[in-house]
Design a protein around this motif. Sequence first.
Motif, PDB file in Angstrom:
ATOM      1  N   ARG A 379       0.825  -1.197   0.000  1.00 30.73           N
ATOM      2  CA  ARG A 379       0.000   0.000   0.000  1.00 30.73           C
ATOM      3  C   ARG A 379       0.865   1.256   0.000  1.00 30.73           C
ATOM      4  O   ARG A 379       0.605   2.216  -0.741  1.00 30.73           O
ATOM      5  CB  ARG A 379      -0.915   0.009   1.232  1.00 30.73           C
ATOM      6  CG  ARG A 379      -1.752   1.268   1.358  1.00 30.73           C
ATOM      7  CD  ARG A 379      -2.534   1.293   2.637  1.00 30.73           C
ATOM      8  NE  ARG A 379      -1.648   1.302   3.788  1.00 30.73           N
ATOM      9  CZ  ARG A 379      -2.061   1.252   5.027  1.00 30.73           C
ATOM     10  NH1 ARG A 379      -3.338   1.157   5.298  1.00 30.73           N
ATOM     11  NH2 ARG A 379      -1.210   1.270   6.030  1.00 30.73           N
ATOM     12  N   SER A 382       2.243   1.840  -3.435  1.00 24.57           N
ATOM     13  CA  SER A 382       1.231   2.314  -4.385  1.00 24.57           C
ATOM     14  C   SER A 382       0.886   3.767  -4.137  1.00 24.57           C
ATOM     15  O   SER A 382       0.642   4.531  -5.066  1.00 24.57           O
ATOM     16  CB  SER A 382      -0.036   1.449  -4.275  1.00 24.57           C
ATOM     17  OG  SER A 382      -0.639   1.606  -3.005  1.00 24.57           O
ATOM     18  N   LEU A 383       0.879   4.161  -2.863  1.00 27.42           N
ATOM     19  CA  LEU A 383       0.572   5.558  -2.570  1.00 27.42           C
ATOM     20  C   LEU A 383       1.703   6.474  -3.020  1.00 27.42           C
ATOM     21  O   LEU A 383       1.473   7.599  -3.452  1.00 27.42           O
ATOM     22  CB  LEU A 383       0.325   5.732  -1.068  1.00 27.42           C
ATOM     23  CG  LEU A 383      -0.950   5.061  -0.538  1.00 27.42           C
ATOM     24  CD1 LEU A 383      -1.041   5.240   0.958  1.00 27.42           C
ATOM     25  CD2 LEU A 383      -2.173   5.614  -1.233  1.00 27.42           C
ATOM     26  N   LEU A 385       3.458   6.006  -5.616  1.00 23.56           N
ATOM     27  CA  LEU A 385       3.329   6.147  -7.060  1.00 23.56           C
ATOM     28  C   LEU A 385       2.126   6.983  -7.446  1.00 23.56           C
ATOM     29  O   LEU A 385       2.007   7.410  -8.577  1.00 23.56           O
ATOM     30  CB  LEU A 385       3.232   4.769  -7.716  1.00 23.56           C
ATOM     31  CG  LEU A 385       4.463   3.863  -7.534  1.00 23.56           C
ATOM     32  CD1 LEU A 385       4.190   2.498  -8.113  1.00 23.56           C
ATOM     33  CD2 LEU A 385       5.693   4.475  -8.172  1.00 23.56           C
ATOM     34  N   GLY A 386       1.200   7.207  -6.529  1.00 23.94           N
ATOM     35  CA  GLY A 386      -0.034   7.928  -6.841  1.00 23.94           C
ATOM     36  C   GLY A 386       0.044   9.389  -6.453  1.00 23.94           C
ATOM     37  O   GLY A 386       1.082  10.025  -6.539  1.00 23.94           O
ATOM     38  N   GLN A 554      -8.095   4.990  -6.903  1.00 25.92           N
ATOM     39  CA  GLN A 554      -7.440   4.807  -8.194  1.00 25.92           C
ATOM     40  C   GLN A 554      -6.076   4.147  -8.064  1.00 25.92           C
ATOM     41  O   GLN A 554      -5.549   3.646  -9.051  1.00 25.92           O
ATOM     42  CB  GLN A 554      -7.285   6.169  -8.890  1.00 25.92           C
ATOM     43  CG  GLN A 554      -8.610   6.846  -9.192  1.00 25.92           C
ATOM     44  CD  GLN A 554      -8.410   8.197  -9.848  1.00 25.92           C
ATOM     45  OE1 GLN A 554      -7.296   8.667  -9.959  1.00 25.92           O
ATOM     46  NE2 GLN A 554      -9.506   8.796 -10.284  1.00 25.92           N
ATOM     47  N   ASN A 555      -5.496   4.130  -6.870  1.00 29.45           N
ATOM     48  CA  ASN A 555      -4.187   3.512  -6.670  1.00 29.45           C
ATOM     49  C   ASN A 555      -4.338   2.058  -6.240  1.00 29.45           C
ATOM     50  O   ASN A 555      -5.395   1.644  -5.728  1.00 29.45           O
ATOM     51  CB  ASN A 555      -3.380   4.272  -5.619  1.00 29.45           C
ATOM     52  CG  ASN A 555      -3.051   5.679  -6.084  1.00 29.45           C
ATOM     53  OD1 ASN A 555      -2.817   5.892  -7.264  1.00 29.45           O
ATOM     54  ND2 ASN A 555      -3.053   6.635  -5.176  1.00 29.45           N
ATOM     55  N   GLU A 556      -3.282   1.304  -6.447  1.00 30.45           N
ATOM     56  CA  GLU A 556      -3.299  -0.107  -6.063  1.00 30.45           C
ATOM     57  C   GLU A 556      -3.458  -0.223  -4.554  1.00 30.45           C
ATOM     58  O   GLU A 556      -2.785   0.453  -3.789  1.00 30.45           O
ATOM     59  CB  GLU A 556      -2.006  -0.777  -6.526  1.00 30.45           C
ATOM     60  CG  GLU A 556      -1.952  -2.253  -6.187  1.00 30.45           C
ATOM     61  CD  GLU A 556      -0.629  -2.867  -6.605  1.00 30.45           C
ATOM     62  OE1 GLU A 556      -0.424  -4.057  -6.340  1.00 30.45           O
ATOM     63  OE2 GLU A 556       0.193  -2.144  -7.178  1.00 30.45           O
ATOM     64  N   THR A 558      -6.233   0.456  -2.862  1.00 31.60           N
ATOM     65  CA  THR A 558      -7.337   1.279  -2.368  1.00 31.60           C
ATOM     66  C   THR A 558      -8.653   0.750  -2.911  1.00 31.60           C
ATOM     67  O   THR A 558      -8.691  -0.062  -3.837  1.00 31.60           O
ATOM     68  CB  THR A 558      -7.161   2.734  -2.791  1.00 31.60           C
ATOM     69  OG1 THR A 558      -7.142   2.821  -4.208  1.00 31.60           O
ATOM     70  CG2 THR A 558      -5.871   3.300  -2.229  1.00 31.60           C
TER      71      THR A 558
END
Length: 611
Positions: A379, A382-383, A385-386, A554-556, A558
């Motif tokens: 998580r 992914s955050l 990257l978002g 929209q992120n992995e 979530t």
Amino acid sequence: MSWGTELWDQFDNLEKHTQWGIDILEKYIKFVKERTEIELSYAKQLRNLAKKYQPKKNSKEEEEYRYTACKAFLSTLNEMNDYAGQHEVISENMTSNITVELARYVQELKQERKSYFHDGRKAQQHIEICWKQLESSKRRFERDCKEADRAQQYFEKMDADINVTKADVEKARQQAQVRHQMAEDSKADYSSILQKFNHEQHEYYYTHIPNIFQKIQEMEERRIVRIGESMKTYAEVDRQVIPIIGKCLDEIVKAAESIDQKNDSQLVIEAYKSGFEPPGDIEFEDYTQPMKRTVSDNSLSNFRGEGKPELKFGGKSKGKLWPFIKKNKPPPPPPASASPSAVPNGPQSPKQQKEPLSHRFNEFMVSKPKIHCFRSLKRGLSLKLGATPEDFSNLPPEQRRKKLQQKVDELNKEIQKEMDQRDAITKMKDVYLKNPQMGDPASLDHKLTEVSQNIEKLRLEAQKFEAWLAEVEGRLPARSEQARRQSGMFDAQNPATVNSCAQDRESPDGSYTEEQSQEGEGKVLATDFDDEFDEEEPLPAIGTCKALYTFEGQNEGTISVAEGETLYVIEEDKGDGWTRIRRNEDEEGYVPTSYVEVYLDKNAKGAKTYI
């Protein structure tokens, strides 16, 4: 000196000269007109230049103009606009006071000149007619005199001839008398016309022409005076704007003198200060000590019990060091009781001394427990990257405080704007109640309700950011920076589990770097990690939550939720601002904690708060 007396015979040359004077005037008008066009073009170019270098709204350039040097430059650009305006004033005044006035005067001058030379030509034509009459009368007189002489000679010849009858002689005598009478009449007529011509000629050369030429001279002198006055006006128009242009230049000098290098240096500090302390000394790691490699818990315990000097290991790799690391942060102590994410393999071990990396890695290779913290790791990645976190937790403390303060100020302005709108609608409703003919009060209820709801949402949002701001400023108990950055990676775990999570040294931008010696082995184990992750048993629900706002995941990692939706909580916020929820058996993920209202079941296993 008068043109009428000195130039009485230069009618054609005066006509050419006055036409040349008008051409000169028109040439000057054209010159001034082109100057006005140049001034307008110059002013336009100056304005475009100033506009080109103006800071763009809502851009990074606008923030740069906090510095005094940039403010001075902005003041210079504004003064250049005023400077350009003065050139527009020059163009406008020259157009109205010179070009327009001279163009009108030229038309009047042409009409006046035309009138004078028309009168001159008319006088010339009259004197020419008189001259022709005189010539005609003179020729007639001459002819009659010659005829009278021939008639007299013929009479005398007839009278002397004895062969001519008396009647023929008488006839010749009468004919001679008639011719003499005609000659006398022609002489009288010629004399009269000659006197008249002499009078007209005198009037022409001494009265008419001098008067006309005098008027032409006065006209030409007025033209010369007018062009001189226009040249003075041309200079005065420039001189009138010199004080204002000088004031613009003075303001530019004043702005330049207002530049404060010390203030700009302080602004740089405020803009980039992180709030972290400089890193401490790095402890010496002695690699000369024999490393006893073991793959069993007993051997590891024996190694700890021997009391030998051990390599320091704090969950962070010593293999790579960031050159400008902000702070060496120790991992937070584990919680008192195990959470649902704790490893179920055996009881928790007490807090132990730091161990060599090889021991920890060997123990990890043998146990291979199910690591729930890997979810938090995925998580967190992914955050990263978002999008930027809502609470700006990715920023250093000082920069985060500024961003939060700016957000609070913006929300307060929006709240004030909505409140002003509500007050206006309320007053309008009161007016409608007192004067129903002006409108229906009920028509404003929907708008009033909508504005009130907006105010309430903005207040909740402001309270959320104020709480984060208070946390940063130390007014509320603050979450540890390490817990926020690592997103639950240091949960209540035994040492083996702690070892299995990515224990990294934090980079300046909040990213993590594992020890170089672990990189290759970590890649080999990635498939095993995913297998263990996929084979996990579903976590039990520890409560419910209600979505306060709509969230688009929209992120992995979530999950999207709609406002008002009720879902199950399976993992509470561990201090990173995210709560793990479940909609059904197949749909689960993380949502921002500020977007939901959590109702925990106090009797549920693992129901605890991470602050």
